[in-house]
Design a protein around this motif. Structure first.
Motif, PDB file in Angstrom:
ATOM      1  N   CYS A  35       0.849  -1.187   0.000  1.00 31.38           N
ATOM      2  CA  CYS A  35       0.000   0.000   0.000  1.00 31.38           C
ATOM      3  C   CYS A  35       0.885   1.239   0.000  1.00 31.38           C
ATOM      4  O   CYS A  35       1.890   1.278   0.703  1.00 31.38           O
ATOM      5  N   ASP A  36       0.489   2.236  -0.769  1.00 33.60           N
ATOM      6  CA  ASP A  36       1.218   3.497  -0.826  1.00 33.60           C
ATOM      7  C   ASP A  36       0.800   4.345   0.363  1.00 33.60           C
ATOM      8  O   ASP A  36      -0.354   4.737   0.485  1.00 33.60           O
ATOM      9  N   MET A  37       1.747   4.630   1.246  1.00 34.28           N
ATOM     10  CA  MET A  37       1.461   5.410   2.452  1.00 34.28           C
ATOM     11  C   MET A  37       1.780   6.890   2.262  1.00 34.28           C
ATOM     12  O   MET A  37       1.732   7.665   3.199  1.00 34.28           O
ATOM     13  N   GLY A  38       2.142   7.275   1.058  1.00 33.55           N
ATOM     14  CA  GLY A  38       2.481   8.666   0.784  1.00 33.55           C
ATOM     15  C   GLY A  38       3.943   8.942   1.047  1.00 33.55           C
ATOM     16  O   GLY A  38       4.608   8.229   1.796  1.00 33.55           O
ATOM     17  N   TYR A  39       4.443   9.949   0.394  1.00 39.92           N
ATOM     18  CA  TYR A  39       5.835  10.382   0.538  1.00 39.92           C
ATOM     19  C   TYR A  39       6.815   9.254   0.268  1.00 39.92           C
ATOM     20  O   TYR A  39       7.852   9.145   0.901  1.00 39.92           O
ATOM     21  N   GLY A  40       6.471   8.353  -0.664  1.00 36.85           N
ATOM     22  CA  GLY A  40       7.381   7.289  -1.069  1.00 36.85           C
ATOM     23  C   GLY A  40       7.392   6.072  -0.173  1.00 36.85           C
ATOM     24  O   GLY A  40       8.182   5.168  -0.383  1.00 36.85           O
ATOM     25  N   ALA A  41       6.532   6.015   0.817  1.00 40.62           N
ATOM     26  CA  ALA A  41       6.520   4.874   1.741  1.00 40.62           C
ATOM     27  C   ALA A  41       5.549   3.807   1.239  1.00 40.62           C
ATOM     28  O   ALA A  41       4.391   4.092   0.960  1.00 40.62           O
ATOM     29  N   LEU A  42       6.039   2.579   1.127  1.00 39.20           N
ATOM     30  CA  LEU A  42       5.195   1.440   0.791  1.00 39.20           C
ATOM     31  C   LEU A  42       5.124   0.531   2.002  1.00 39.20           C
ATOM     32  O   LEU A  42       6.139   0.223   2.618  1.00 39.20           O
ATOM     33  N   SER A  43       3.914   0.097   2.335  1.00 39.45           N
ATOM     34  CA  SER A  43       3.765  -0.799   3.477  1.00 39.45           C
ATOM     35  C   SER A  43       3.166  -2.118   3.019  1.00 39.45           C
ATOM     36  O   SER A  43       2.601  -2.216   1.931  1.00 39.45           O
ATOM     37  N   ILE A  44       3.294  -3.128   3.856  1.00 38.87           N
ATOM     38  CA  ILE A  44       2.651  -4.414   3.611  1.00 38.87           C
ATOM     39  C   ILE A  44       1.190  -4.256   4.048  1.00 38.87           C
ATOM     40  O   ILE A  44       0.895  -4.089   5.235  1.00 38.87           O
ATOM     41  N   CYS A  45       0.266  -4.279   3.085  1.00 40.89           N
ATOM     42  CA  CYS A  45      -1.150  -3.980   3.352  1.00 40.89           C
ATOM     43  C   CYS A  45      -1.753  -4.860   4.446  1.00 40.89           C
ATOM     44  O   CYS A  45      -2.485  -4.366   5.302  1.00 40.89           O
ATOM     45  N   GLU A  46      -1.457  -6.153   4.421  1.00 41.79           N
ATOM     46  CA  GLU A  46      -2.107  -7.064   5.371  1.00 41.79           C
ATOM     47  C   GLU A  46      -1.785  -6.730   6.820  1.00 41.79           C
ATOM     48  O   GLU A  46      -2.521  -7.105   7.725  1.00 41.79           O
ATOM     49  N   TYR A  47      -0.689  -5.996   7.069  1.00 39.77           N
ATOM     50  CA  TYR A  47      -0.326  -5.632   8.434  1.00 39.77           C
ATOM     51  C   TYR A  47      -0.932  -4.309   8.868  1.00 39.77           C
ATOM     52  O   TYR A  47      -0.895  -3.969  10.053  1.00 39.77           O
ATOM     53  N   GLY A  48      -1.480  -3.551   7.942  1.00 41.19           N
ATOM     54  CA  GLY A  48      -2.192  -2.321   8.274  1.00 41.19           C
ATOM     55  C   GLY A  48      -1.324  -1.239   8.889  1.00 41.19           C
ATOM     56  O   GLY A  48      -0.096  -1.294   8.855  1.00 41.19           O
ATOM     57  N   VAL A  49      -2.010  -0.257   9.442  1.00 44.45           N
ATOM     58  CA  VAL A  49      -1.369   0.870  10.121  1.00 44.45           C
ATOM     59  C   VAL A  49      -1.762   0.799  11.588  1.00 44.45           C
ATOM     60  O   VAL A  49      -2.941   0.681  11.908  1.00 44.45           O
ATOM     61  N   THR A  50      -0.795   0.849  12.469  1.00 42.18           N
ATOM     62  CA  THR A  50      -1.078   0.924  13.897  1.00 42.18           C
ATOM     63  C   THR A  50      -0.941   2.386  14.283  1.00 42.18           C
ATOM     64  O   THR A  50       0.130   2.971  14.118  1.00 42.18           O
ATOM     65  N   GLN A  51      -2.038   2.967  14.745  1.00 41.31           N
ATOM     66  CA  GLN A  51      -2.035   4.391  15.103  1.00 41.31           C
ATOM     67  C   GLN A  51      -2.396   4.532  16.563  1.00 41.31           C
ATOM     68  O   GLN A  51      -3.248   3.804  17.063  1.00 41.31           O
ATOM     69  N   ARG A  52      -1.766   5.483  17.197  1.00 44.59           N
ATOM     70  CA  ARG A  52      -2.008   5.680  18.621  1.00 44.59           C
ATOM     71  C   ARG A  52      -1.835   7.136  18.981  1.00 44.59           C
ATOM     72  O   ARG A  52      -0.947   7.814  18.480  1.00 44.59           O
ATOM     73  N   HIS A  53      -2.716   7.605  19.842  1.00 44.45           N
ATOM     74  CA  HIS A  53      -2.588   8.951  20.386  1.00 44.45           C
ATOM     75  C   HIS A  53      -1.692   8.889  21.613  1.00 44.45           C
ATOM     76  O   HIS A  53      -1.772   7.945  22.398  1.00 44.45           O
ATOM     77  N   PHE A  54      -0.826   9.835  21.734  1.00 44.30           N
ATOM     78  CA  PHE A  54      -0.019   9.984  22.940  1.00 44.30           C
ATOM     79  C   PHE A  54      -0.259  11.399  23.445  1.00 44.30           C
ATOM     80  O   PHE A  54      -0.844  12.213  22.718  1.00 44.30           O
ATOM     81  N   PRO A  55       0.122  11.696  24.675  1.00 39.68           N
ATOM     82  CA  PRO A  55      -0.124  13.047  25.179  1.00 39.68           C
ATOM     83  C   PRO A  55       0.505  14.101  24.259  1.00 39.68           C
ATOM     84  O   PRO A  55       1.718  14.167  24.110  1.00 39.68           O
ATOM     85  N   GLY A  56      -0.346  14.843  23.565  1.00 41.10           N
ATOM     86  CA  GLY A  56       0.139  15.914  22.702  1.00 41.10           C
ATOM     87  C   GLY A  56       0.314  15.562  21.245  1.00 41.10           C
ATOM     88  O   GLY A  56       0.812  16.374  20.473  1.00 41.10           O
ATOM     89  N   GLY A  57      -0.077  14.363  20.821  1.00 41.60           N
ATOM     90  CA  GLY A  57       0.099  14.042  19.412  1.00 41.60           C
ATOM     91  C   GLY A  57      -0.409  12.674  19.016  1.00 41.60           C
ATOM     92  O   GLY A  57      -1.113  11.994  19.765  1.00 41.60           O
ATOM     93  N   VAL A  58      -0.037  12.283  17.806  1.00 44.40           N
ATOM     94  CA  VAL A  58      -0.437  11.004  17.216  1.00 44.40           C
ATOM     95  C   VAL A  58       0.791  10.398  16.549  1.00 44.40           C
ATOM     96  O   VAL A  58       1.606  11.118  15.970  1.00 44.40           O
TER      97      VAL A  58
END
Length: 143
Positions: A35-58
């Motif tokens: 999967c194209d993650m933007g800015y030239g980054a390719l990821s393995i689609c089946e593993y997805g994106v792990t996103q998390r909020h931390f104090p003051g950001g993401v």
């Protein structure tokens, strides 16, 4: 044909054979299912994106097409909320990224875990926001 001409012909033939052999070597293949993650980054689609909020950001974590862990983040107080560049954290993953975060004495400890090529859980730890990550270590066994 003179001896000198034969030597030149043989040298040219050898050079052409060498270039042809180099040119026919298979290129490093990009794994299917990227999967194209933007800015030239390719990821393995089946593993997805792990996103998390931390104090003051993401922050986001992906497994890149090189199977390394990659991360990017942004801070909520940034005037443009612009993401950082993708940064490699290394490793060779065969799973999505698993995260655990906890507050400890005002810090926010993050544990990042992946399954490696050996089938075992490997982790890196960041003791607080903005600190460096530890190196890769085997994750402690869970009950």
């Amino acid at each position: 044909m003179t001896t000198m001409k034969r030597m030149k012909t043989a040298a040219v033939a050898a050079a052409i054979a060498a270039v042809t052999a180099m040119g026919s070597a298979p290129a490093e293949a990009v794994p299917s299912g990227t999967c194209d993650m933007g800015y030239g980054a390719l990821s393995i689609c089946e593993y997805g994106v792990t996103q998390r909020h931390f104090p003051g950001g993401v922050e986001q974590f992906i497994i890149g097409s090189d199977y390394a862990v990659w991360t990017r983040w942004h801070y909520d107080d940034s005037p443009t909320l612009q993401w950082s560049n993708w940064t490699s954290l290394g490793g060779i993953a065969r799973s999505e990224v698993f995260l655990e975060g906890e507050r400890d004495d005002g810090s926010f400890i993050t544990r990042m875990t992946i399954v490696g090529t050996d089938g075992r859980a490997w982790q890196r730890v960041r003791p607080r926001i903005g600190a460096s990550w530890t190196g890769w270590d085997l994750a402690p066994a869970t009950a």
